[in-house]
Scaffold this active site. Structure first.
Site, PDB file in Angstrom:
ATOM      1  N   THR A  14       0.827  -1.211   0.000  1.00 52.88           N
ATOM      2  CA  THR A  14       0.000   0.000   0.000  1.00 52.88           C
ATOM      3  C   THR A  14       0.857   1.254   0.000  1.00 52.88           C
ATOM      4  OG1 THR A  14      -1.830  -1.112   1.074  1.00 52.88           O
ATOM      5  CG2 THR A  14      -1.721   1.248   1.387  1.00 52.88           C
ATOM      6  N   SER A  60       1.185  -7.502  -0.902  1.00 55.28           N
ATOM      7  CA  SER A  60       1.915  -8.530  -0.141  1.00 55.28           C
ATOM      8  C   SER A  60       1.054  -9.709   0.258  1.00 55.28           C
ATOM      9  CB  SER A  60       2.619  -7.923   1.075  1.00 55.28           C
ATOM     10  OG  SER A  60       1.746  -7.797   2.169  1.00 55.28           O
ATOM     11  N   THR A  93       1.762  -4.299   4.261  1.00 56.83           N
ATOM     12  CA  THR A  93       1.619  -4.620   5.686  1.00 56.83           C
ATOM     13  C   THR A  93       1.097  -6.042   5.926  1.00 56.83           C
ATOM     14  OG1 THR A  93      -0.627  -3.724   5.749  1.00 56.83           O
ATOM     15  CG2 THR A  93       1.167  -2.212   6.346  1.00 56.83           C
ATOM     16  N   ASP A  94       0.370  -6.587   4.928  1.00 58.87           N
ATOM     17  CA  ASP A  94      -0.396  -7.811   5.209  1.00 58.87           C
ATOM     18  C   ASP A  94       0.471  -9.015   5.566  1.00 58.87           C
ATOM     19  OD1 ASP A  94      -2.717  -6.454   4.926  1.00 58.87           O
ATOM     20  OD2 ASP A  94      -3.271  -7.283   2.977  1.00 58.87           O
TER      21      ASP A  94
HETATM   22  C1  SIN Z   1      -0.264  -5.254   1.059  1.00 63.91           C
HETATM   23  O1  SIN Z   1      -0.002  -5.912   2.062  1.00 63.91           O
HETATM   24  O2  SIN Z   1       0.459  -5.248   0.049  1.00 63.91           O
HETATM   25  C2  SIN Z   1      -1.521  -4.460   0.996  1.00 63.91           C
HETATM   26  C3  SIN Z   1      -1.930  -3.900   2.305  1.00 63.91           C
HETATM   27  C4  SIN Z   1      -0.952  -2.936   2.889  1.00 63.91           C
HETATM   28  O3  SIN Z   1       0.180  -2.750   2.469  1.00 63.91           O
HETATM   29  O4  SIN Z   1      -1.361  -2.290   3.901  1.00 63.91           O
END
Ligand code: SIN
Length: 319
Positions: A14, A60, A93-94
């Site tokens: 993100t 991710s 983050t995921d």
């Molecule tokens: C991801 O994990 O690529 C999408 C969600 C995020 O980065 O918060």
């Protein structure tokens, strides 16, 4: 003289996401921007000794073992450069906790490898990525710092302790009882405890051999699955995984790692067939403490996702 050059390796997320509308925090495309675009959005990084490269453009949630191997190889090479203070990895983050744990267990990092991310896309009215990136660069340049860490939301968290605990809030990560390594205050770090040191997993040598062999001998990653214990659970998922050739199973148990009797019976069938089975907890924090005499083994504090990585590495090392 202390090196101050930092390389920023983009993998997506993100933090590199672009939405059609500035007020849309949900419907956006992760991993759209390059690492160089992320740096360009942070005025305080202008003119700094930075290099950027984009290794992947993943959401991710689609992270895979091949990207882990490529990232590991790139970080090994970068950490050999004496002119670098450290490396920053931008990530979604995921699955950040899985990548951070994988790197912590397999990468000798005498200089910091700092993962960072964002909950809001780069096009948001108030994105969190620029602040997190600036903090990550500051951490990478901190004299005496080392190990795999995460710079997020004004805190520096150990890569092997971090977990995502909120699906939407800006303050999405926690290291639970362990707390942060440092907090970022006005761009300066206040260190609260020692930088993490990694006892490298034996599988690290398998990764080095894979880097050396390249396409000539692709690494065969074992299959490791996660199964959750819940009300009404039975053994059918484990039986299906056995039929699919799984080599390792993490059971995300309830509470302190307890497992529904029917699922436990299936796990015993898996063990009898030579499949490694470990317990974790589906609770966000606390892991599994102690064990009843007849309990399945566990890795203690690790989340189910981290336990999956540890089991993957165990199986790789044994192969
Ligand atoms: C991801 O994990 O690529 C999408 C969600 C995020 O980065 O918060």
């Amino acid at each position: 003289m202390q090196a101050s050059r930092v390389v920023i390796v983009g993998t997506g997320g993100t933090i590199a996401g672009v939405a059609g509308r500035a007020d849309d925090l949900v419907d956006y495309r992760a991993g759209t921007l390059d690492a160089a675009d992320l740096v360009a959005a942070v005025p305080t990084l202008a003119g700094e000794l930075l290099e950027t490269e984009t290794l992947a453009r993943l959401d991710s949630s689609d992270m895979d073992h091949a990207t882990w191997l490529a990232l590991h190889a790139r970080l090994v090479a970068l950490l050999q450069r004496a002119d670098l203070a450290g490396v920053v990895v931008t990530h979604g983050t995921d699955t950040l906790e899985e990548t951070a744990y994988f790197l912590h267990r397999t990468l000798a990092a005498p200089r910091p490898v700092v993962l960072t991310a964002a909950m809001r896309p780069a096009t948001a009215l108030s994105p969190d990525g620029p602040r997190n990136l600036a903090d990550a660069v500051a951490v990478a340049r901190t004299p005496g710092a080392g190990g795999v860490v995460v710079a997020f939301g004004g805190r520096v968290l150990a890569g092997h302790e971090v977990r995502k605990v909120h699906g939407f809030a800006l303050d999405a990560f926690s290291t639970g009882d362990a707390g942060p390594i440092a907090v970022s205050e006005q761009g300066a770090l206040r260190l609260l405890r020692a930088w993490p040191q990694a006892p490298l997993h034996a599988a690290a040598t398998r990764l080095s051999a894979a880097h050396a062999a390249g396409a000539a001998a692709p690494l065969a990653w074992p299959r490791v699955d996660i199964v959750t214990s819940h009300a009404g659970a039975d053994g059918r998922v484990i039986d299906a995984l056995l039929a699919a050739g799984t080599q390792g199973i993490v059971v995300a148990g309830t509470g302190n790692g307890s497992v529904h009797a029917a699922l436990d019976a299936a796990a015993r069938r898996a063990l009898a067939r030579g499949v490694r089975v470990v317990r974790a907890s589906r609770c966000q924090l606390g892991g599994v403490v102690g064990a009843r005499a007849d309990a399945l083994p566990s890795y203690g504090v690790l989340t189910a996702a981290q336990a999956r990585v540890e089991l993957l590495l165990d199986l790789l090392a044994d192969a």
